[in-house]
Motif scaffolding. Structure first.
Motif, PDB file in Angstrom:
ATOM      1  N   GLN A   1     -20.357 -11.674  12.858  1.00  0.00           N
ATOM      2  CA  GLN A   1     -20.346 -11.482  14.304  1.00  0.00           C
ATOM      3  C   GLN A   1     -19.345 -12.389  15.002  1.00  0.00           C
ATOM      4  OE1 GLN A   1     -24.317 -11.933  15.761  1.00  0.00           O
ATOM      5  NE2 GLN A   1     -25.070 -10.089  14.748  1.00  0.00           N
ATOM      6  N   TRP A   2     -18.882 -13.438  14.318  1.00  0.00           N
ATOM      7  CA  TRP A   2     -17.999 -14.411  14.937  1.00  0.00           C
ATOM      8  C   TRP A   2     -16.696 -14.533  14.148  1.00  0.00           C
ATOM      9  CZ3 TRP A   2     -19.455 -16.249  19.546  1.00  0.00           C
ATOM     10  CH2 TRP A   2     -20.819 -16.165  19.878  1.00  0.00           C
ATOM     11  N   VAL A   3     -15.643 -14.793  14.883  1.00  0.00           N
ATOM     12  CA  VAL A   3     -14.339 -15.062  14.270  1.00  0.00           C
ATOM     13  C   VAL A   3     -13.875 -16.421  14.769  1.00  0.00           C
ATOM     14  CG1 VAL A   3     -11.927 -14.361  14.109  1.00  0.00           C
ATOM     15  CG2 VAL A   3     -13.707 -12.621  14.158  1.00  0.00           C
ATOM     16  N   MET A   4     -13.498 -17.297  13.847  1.00  0.00           N
ATOM     17  CA  MET A   4     -13.012 -18.616  14.233  1.00  0.00           C
ATOM     18  C   MET A   4     -11.498 -18.654  14.111  1.00  0.00           C
ATOM     19  SD  MET A   4     -14.198 -22.316  12.848  1.00  0.00           S
ATOM     20  CE  MET A   4     -12.893 -22.788  11.743  1.00  0.00           C
ATOM     21  N   GLU A   5     -10.851 -19.072  15.175  1.00  0.00           N
ATOM     22  CA  GLU A   5      -9.398 -19.180  15.181  1.00  0.00           C
ATOM     23  C   GLU A   5      -9.025 -20.646  15.311  1.00  0.00           C
ATOM     24  OE1 GLU A   5      -7.503 -17.220  18.391  1.00  0.00           O
ATOM     25  OE2 GLU A   5      -5.502 -17.702  17.714  1.00  0.00           O
ATOM     26  N   GLY A   6      -8.064 -21.079  14.545  1.00  0.00           N
ATOM     27  CA  GLY A   6      -7.658 -22.478  14.594  1.00  0.00           C
ATOM     28  C   GLY A   6      -6.145 -22.613  14.623  1.00  0.00           C
ATOM     29  N   ASP A   7      -5.697 -23.728  15.184  1.00  0.00           N
ATOM     30  CA  ASP A   7      -4.274 -24.021  15.234  1.00  0.00           C
ATOM     31  C   ASP A   7      -4.096 -25.505  14.968  1.00  0.00           C
ATOM     32  OD1 ASP A   7      -1.583 -23.784  15.566  1.00  0.00           O
ATOM     33  OD2 ASP A   7      -1.639 -23.734  17.752  1.00  0.00           O
ATOM     34  N   ILE A   8      -3.198 -25.851  14.072  1.00  0.00           N
ATOM     35  CA  ILE A   8      -2.960 -27.264  13.750  1.00  0.00           C
ATOM     36  C   ILE A   8      -1.903 -27.784  14.697  1.00  0.00           C
ATOM     37  CG2 ILE A   8      -2.174 -28.866  11.962  1.00  0.00           C
ATOM     38  CD1 ILE A   8      -3.157 -26.762   9.915  1.00  0.00           C
ATOM     39  N   LYS A   9      -2.250 -28.826  15.442  1.00  0.00           N
ATOM     40  CA  LYS A   9      -1.321 -29.408  16.404  1.00  0.00           C
ATOM     41  C   LYS A   9      -0.763 -30.720  15.884  1.00  0.00           C
ATOM     42  CE  LYS A   9      -2.671 -27.485  20.796  1.00  0.00           C
ATOM     43  NZ  LYS A   9      -2.876 -27.794  22.196  1.00  0.00           N
ATOM     44  N   GLY A  10       0.417 -31.065  16.363  1.00  0.00           N
ATOM     45  CA  GLY A  10       0.990 -32.359  16.011  1.00  0.00           C
ATOM     46  C   GLY A  10       0.160 -33.471  16.623  1.00  0.00           C
ATOM     47  N   SER A  11      -0.059 -34.522  15.849  1.00  0.00           N
ATOM     48  CA  SER A  11      -0.888 -35.620  16.316  1.00  0.00           C
ATOM     49  C   SER A  11      -0.133 -36.932  16.155  1.00  0.00           C
ATOM     50  CB  SER A  11      -2.191 -35.650  15.497  1.00  0.00           C
ATOM     51  OG  SER A  11      -2.897 -36.835  15.749  1.00  0.00           O
ATOM     52  N   PRO A  12      -0.335 -37.884  17.101  1.00  0.00           N
ATOM     53  CA  PRO A  12       0.329 -39.181  16.960  1.00  0.00           C
ATOM     54  C   PRO A  12      -0.323 -40.050  15.887  1.00  0.00           C
ATOM     55  CG  PRO A  12      -1.060 -39.174  18.904  1.00  0.00           C
ATOM     56  CD  PRO A  12      -1.088 -37.773  18.344  1.00  0.00           C
ATOM     57  N   PHE A  13      -1.533 -39.641  15.408  1.00  0.00           N
ATOM     58  CA  PHE A  13      -2.248 -40.435  14.410  1.00  0.00           C
ATOM     59  C   PHE A  13      -1.732 -40.111  13.012  1.00  0.00           C
ATOM     60  CE2 PHE A  13      -5.030 -41.968  17.541  1.00  0.00           C
ATOM     61  CZ  PHE A  13      -5.341 -40.922  18.386  1.00  0.00           C
ATOM     62  N   LYS A  14      -1.623 -41.147  12.191  1.00  0.00           N
ATOM     63  CA  LYS A  14      -1.171 -40.990  10.807  1.00  0.00           C
ATOM     64  C   LYS A  14      -2.373 -41.117   9.891  1.00  0.00           C
ATOM     65  CE  LYS A  14       3.486 -41.787  11.463  1.00  0.00           C
ATOM     66  NZ  LYS A  14       4.359 -40.723  11.474  1.00  0.00           N
TER      67      LYS A  14
END
Length: 197
Positions: free
Chosen positions: A181-194
């Protein structure tokens, strides 16, 4: 007419310049080896896969197609750190014979920055023409294995697959009576953390 005087079709003669390469035959030879590599990978005959891959990357046809690929795409006029662009038939012909594994060392990337919509700049590394051609050559040998062993429902960065194919698969899977019933969408963003391992 003697046997030595018989006319030989031009396609069977070895190429002597960029414009005399028989591209149809080159495509056919490379495709034949790729099919053999894919069959061996499917049967898990890894020694045979390695032998066929070596044969492919050493072949004139594969080297010619690799040079053709990098000299006929959108980035063909963008040089790497060495400033080279293979823009003439003579330079393309010479490039075929430069695609040798022995003594090959990749060069550093040329760093350029592309402006983004949010005002920031995205770094882009541009390889030399020789490095691009070597990548294209080895892609011809590696792709049959990766395509044979990859997930059936993976669509990102795959040849002959598009967003439309992914949408069609979603429609088929979500249109069933007992579908999720559900669809999960994700996007990887640039992060300042290493992340440190």
């Amino acid at each position: 007419m003697s046997a030595s005087e018989k006319e030989v079709p031009a396609s069977s003669l070895p190429a002597s310049s960029w414009h005399t390469i028989d591209w149809a035959t080159s495509h056919r030879r490379v495709r034949g080896l790729q099919v053999r590599i894919a069959k061996a990978a499917k049967n898990r005959q890894w020694r045979q896969v390695k032998t066929l891959q070596r044969m492919l990357v050493r072949s004139f046809a594969a080297k010619a197609l690799a040079v053709k690929r990098v000299t006929e795409n959108r980035g063909r006029r963008t040089p790497g750190v060495d400033g080279e662009t293979w823009s003439t038939p003579e330079s393309k012909w010479k490039a075929i014979f430069r695609l040798q594994r022995t003594g090959y060392q990749p060069r550093p990337l040329r760093r350029v920055y592309i402006p983004k919509a949010n005002g920031q700049r995205r770094p882009l590394g541009i390889p030399t023409m020789l490095d691009r051609a070597m990548q294209a050559l080895y892609l011809l040998a590696l792709e049959p294995v990766s395509e044979t062993t990859a997930d059936r429902n993976s669509y990102g960065f795959r040849p002959h697959r598009s967003t439309a194919d992914a949408i069609e698969q979603l429609f088929v899977n979500l249109g069933r009576k007992h579908s999720a019933q559900w669809v999960m969408e994700g996007d990887i963003k640039g992060s300042p953390f290493k992340v440190f391992a």
